[in-house]
Scaffold this active site. Sequence first.
Site, PDB file in Angstrom:
ATOM      1  N   SER A  11      85.168  59.451  -4.320  1.00  0.00           N
ATOM      2  CA  SER A  11      85.197  60.655  -5.170  1.00  0.00           C
ATOM      3  C   SER A  11      83.903  60.943  -5.906  1.00  0.00           C
ATOM      4  O   SER A  11      83.794  61.979  -6.558  1.00  0.00           O
ATOM      5  CB  SER A  11      86.312  60.521  -6.197  1.00  0.00           C
ATOM      6  OG  SER A  11      87.520  60.265  -5.532  1.00  0.00           O
ATOM      7  N   GLU A  66      40.324  12.986 -15.583  1.00  0.00           N
ATOM      8  CA  GLU A  66      40.082  13.002 -14.149  1.00  0.00           C
ATOM      9  C   GLU A  66      38.681  12.538 -13.755  1.00  0.00           C
ATOM     10  O   GLU A  66      38.484  12.099 -12.630  1.00  0.00           O
ATOM     11  CB  GLU A  66      40.300  14.423 -13.602  1.00  0.00           C
ATOM     12  CG  GLU A  66      41.748  14.905 -13.657  1.00  0.00           C
ATOM     13  CD  GLU A  66      42.633  14.197 -12.637  1.00  0.00           C
ATOM     14  OE1 GLU A  66      42.153  13.924 -11.526  1.00  0.00           O
ATOM     15  OE2 GLU A  66      43.805  13.901 -12.969  1.00  0.00           O
TER      16      GLU A  66
END
Lengths: 768, 157
Positions: free
Chosen positions: A472, A192
Site C-alpha cells: 500500500s 626499537e
Amino acid sequence: MTKTKRRPTRKRGSSSHKKPSILWRLLKWSVGLVLFSGLAVIGYLIFLDRNITSVFEGRRWSVPAQVYAQPLELFPGAQLTSGALQTELQRLGYRPDADLSNPGTYKTRSGRLQINLRAFRFMERARPASIIEISFTSRHIDRITAKSGELSLIRLDPAVIGSFFPSHGEDRIVLAPDQVPSLLTDGLKSVEDRDFDKHMGFSVSGILRAAMVNLRAGKRQQGGSTLTQQLVKSYFLDGRRTYERKLQEVAMAFILEARFSKEDLLTAYVNEIFLGQNGNRAIHGFGLGAQFYFNKRLAELDVAEIATLISIIRGPSFYNPFRHPQRALERRNRILNTFRRDGLIEAATLASATNQPLGVVASPTRGGAYYPAFMDKVRAELNEHYDIRELSSQGMRVFTTIRPREQENVQRAVTHTLNQIEKDRRLPSASLQAAALVADTQTGEILALVGGRKGRVDGFNRALNAERPVGSLIKPVVYLAAIESGMQLAEMVTDEPLTLQPKYGEAWSPKNFDGKFRGPVPLIRGLAESLNLATVHLGQQIGLETIQDRFAALTQRQPKNRYPSFMLGAESLSPIKILELYGNFASGGFRTVPKAVIAVVDEQGHPLTHHPFEVIQSIRQEDVATLNRALEVVMAKGTGRSSPYAHAGVAGKTGTSNDNRDSWFAGYDNKRVSVVWVGRDDNATTGLTGGSGALRVWNEMSHYHSIEPLIHPPSEHLTEVEFSTGLLATKACADVVLVPITDRSKLEIKPGCGIRHSVKDRVKGWFQ
Amino acid sequence: MLVRITVLLVTGMLLSCNTKPPIPVSDISSQAPAEQRDESTATTPPVRATNQATTSLLAQAEAAQQSNAPDRAITYLERAVRLDPRNPALWTTLAKSHLANGNLVSANQYVRKAIALANDDSELSRVAWLALADIRDAEGQNTEATSIRRRYSRARG
C-alpha cells in the site's frame, strides 16, 4: 700416467720456481678478490641506490580518501543538553581533562561545559584549535563564548566515518614531522633502536646484542633490526627471511641513511609501519593506529597509549590489544619501564601510566564511527565522478551528510524493535531483517541509513539493494493522480468487489485486507483505511497509465508491472526509492533526490566536486498540500493510528505485501522523511503488517528526536467532513476530519448538524 | 551593494519570523507519551532558533562573494540552509549565488523552492519572484522577466 707424472713435476717445478712469491700471489689474489668484491658491492649499491632512492624520494603513500560525517552545529537555541553534548564529544574521542591541556579535551564547571576544540580543515576553511565555553538552559544551548567574545555559531570537528583504502588493503593517515609527538619518536628509539641517531642504517652492536640474547634464550627473541631496516623491510621487501634478503636489507638501509636525514626516515617509519589488521583493512602508520585503537588523534595520546602502540609493532597479531589484552598490557608496562630507564618520563608518570587500563576502544570497528551501509551510498555517488584508484590513493577528503547521533539512534531503534517483535510474537531469534533511512525533507540529505539489523557488519545493504513489493505504500500515487484530476478528498468512491479481465492473462479480483467491503466511501477514508477495492475503483476511474506516468515522474523509474495490480503495490522497490517517492510529498512537491555526498576536496583542500541539493518541482502546491493532509489523517485515524505519534502532526503510510512477507512504513514531519522495511532475507512470511512491524521501528526512531509538526494550509482552506461519509459536518455532530476543500458547494450536508451552505456556495452549486 | 541589501533584507525577515517551539521529546526515553495536538489548529512556522547563526553565515557568504569566491559563498549558504531548511529567504539567496556562478539549473530550482516555502508571505515571496526574474533574464526569457518584475515591483507600493 703421463698426467700423473707431469703434474708433480710441474708442481714441483713451479713451487721451486716461484716459492718466494706464494705470499705475493696470495696477496695479489686477495687484493683482486677484495677489489672485485668491493667493485661488485659498489656496483650493487649504485644499482640499489638508483632503484630505491628515486622511489623513496618521490614517495607518496597511497593515501586513501577520508570520509567525514556532518559536524554537529552548536548555536544559542540549539536543542542540546550538556549531557547529550558530552556524549557527542566522547563519540569524537574527546576526553575529560580538568586542565583542558590539549585540543580534544573538555571539562564541566558549575553547569557549563568548556571544550578545547580541535583544529580542523573544513571544506571552505581551516579552523584553528580554540577553547569555548557553553552554558545551557534546561534543554537548549544558552550561550557560547570564546576568547574573542560571544559566538553565534560554531561546529565540532566531524567524525571520520571511513576511508577508501585500495584493494591491497593498506589504510593510513599520513602525518608531517611536526604532527608526531616527541615521546613517540624518542620512545621508538628507546625500545626499537637505541643507536638510531648514530648508526648508518645497521648496527653491529645491535646485531651482536640480539645474537647474545638469542643465544642465551636458545631461540630467536630479538631481530637486531634498526628502525631503518624495519622501514626498508616494510617499504621495499617481502616477508621472506633469507640471508640474501637480509644483506639486501642492510644495503638498502645503508643507502637510505646516506641519502636522507634521520628525521625524514623516522617520519617515514611512523607513517609506514604495520599496526594491525581489521578484516581486509591493514592499519598502517601511527596516525591511523591512534584512531583505530583509541579513536584519538596521535597528538592527543597519553604516555600509556603511546607505549601501547609501540608495543604492537613487534607483533600486531601477538600483541593485539583487542584479542590479548593481558599480554598487550604486560608488554606496554615493560615499555613504560624502558621509557623511565632512558629518562623519557618521570617516576610519577610511570607509576600512574602503569596503573592505567589499556584504554582501547570497545571493539576494532569502534575506532571512530563506522557505518558501512552509508558508505555504500557514498561509494555509489563518488563512482560517478572518480575512479576507485583516485579515491584510494590521492588523499582526498569527502564531506558527507550523515549525522552520527541520528544514525546511532536509528540503528538502535532497528535492532531493539526487531528483538522486541521476535520476543512478543515468539518468532525465531534473529529471523527478521530490516532497513531504515532518514533524510531531511527539504534538502534530501541522508541523515541516517541502516542496511540491516547489525549496523557494523559490512554485508548485504537492504536499504539500497533489496527490492521488495511495496504494497500500500504505492497508494498515495493513485490518490495524488485523483487529486490532480480535480477530485476532492470528500468525494465518494466505491468500495465493492470487482474483477478485471486484462486482454492477455488471468482475471484479477482484488480483496480488502479483511475480506469485507464498505460500499461508497470518501477518498480520505479509502486512503486512511488503505481499502484495496476503493483504491482499484478509483484507479480505474483515473486510468492506470496516468497513475504510472505520475509514478515515473516522481521517482525517475519506469514501473515494471504494467497491470492494475500495480495500484496495490505489486511492484518491487528498494527502500531508498521509496524515500525518493515520499520525498516528493514531504518536501511540499519537489522531487528531492536523496544524497550522501556534499563535496570532495583534494589533499591541499582545493574543491574538486560539489554536489548541490537537487530539488525539482514535481507536484502543484495545492495538490501536495491536500495529499499531505490525507496522509496525516492516515496517521490520526487510519492504519497509522496505533502510533504514539499519530496525533503529533506527522504524515505516513503503512504497507504490507502479500502473505505478510514485507512490512513497510514511510512517514514524515516537517523536518525528517523516513522509510522502514521489515521482512526476512529468505522472503518467507513474517506475520507482520506495516503497522505491527515497520511502524513500530519508526515509533522508536521518533522517540529519539523531537517531532516538528507539519505545517497546515491556513485554516480557512480546511473544512470539517465526516470521516466515514464525506458529508459536511461538525465536531459536535460527527466523527470529522479537517481536509482542504476547494469547492464546498459540491458536498452534501450531514442532516442534524445545523449546517447550511453559504449563499456563495449555493450560488456556486446552481452552476455545477 | 545589491548583495548587501539582500543580506540586510533577509536578516530582517529572519528576525521577524513568527515562532513556535517544536515539541520536545526526550533524547533517551523510549516511553515518551503520545503527543496530542489539537487537530483544528493551523500550525505556525517552527521556531527559528537559528536566526543568529544563519545571519552570521549570510554575512560570511557576502564576504566570500565580494572577494570573488562564489563557491565558498555557496558553501556558507548551504550550511545556513542545513540549519534552517524551510527558510525561503535562505533559498532565495542561495539561488542568487548560483545565478552569479552561472549555474542556472540550481538557481531555478532553489528560487522555486523559495516561492513554495514563502507560501502566503507576500514579502518573502516577492523577493523570490524578483530573483526568478533575474534568472529568467539570464536564460534569455526577457519578456517573462519583465512581466514578473512589473507584477512584483508594483506590490512594493
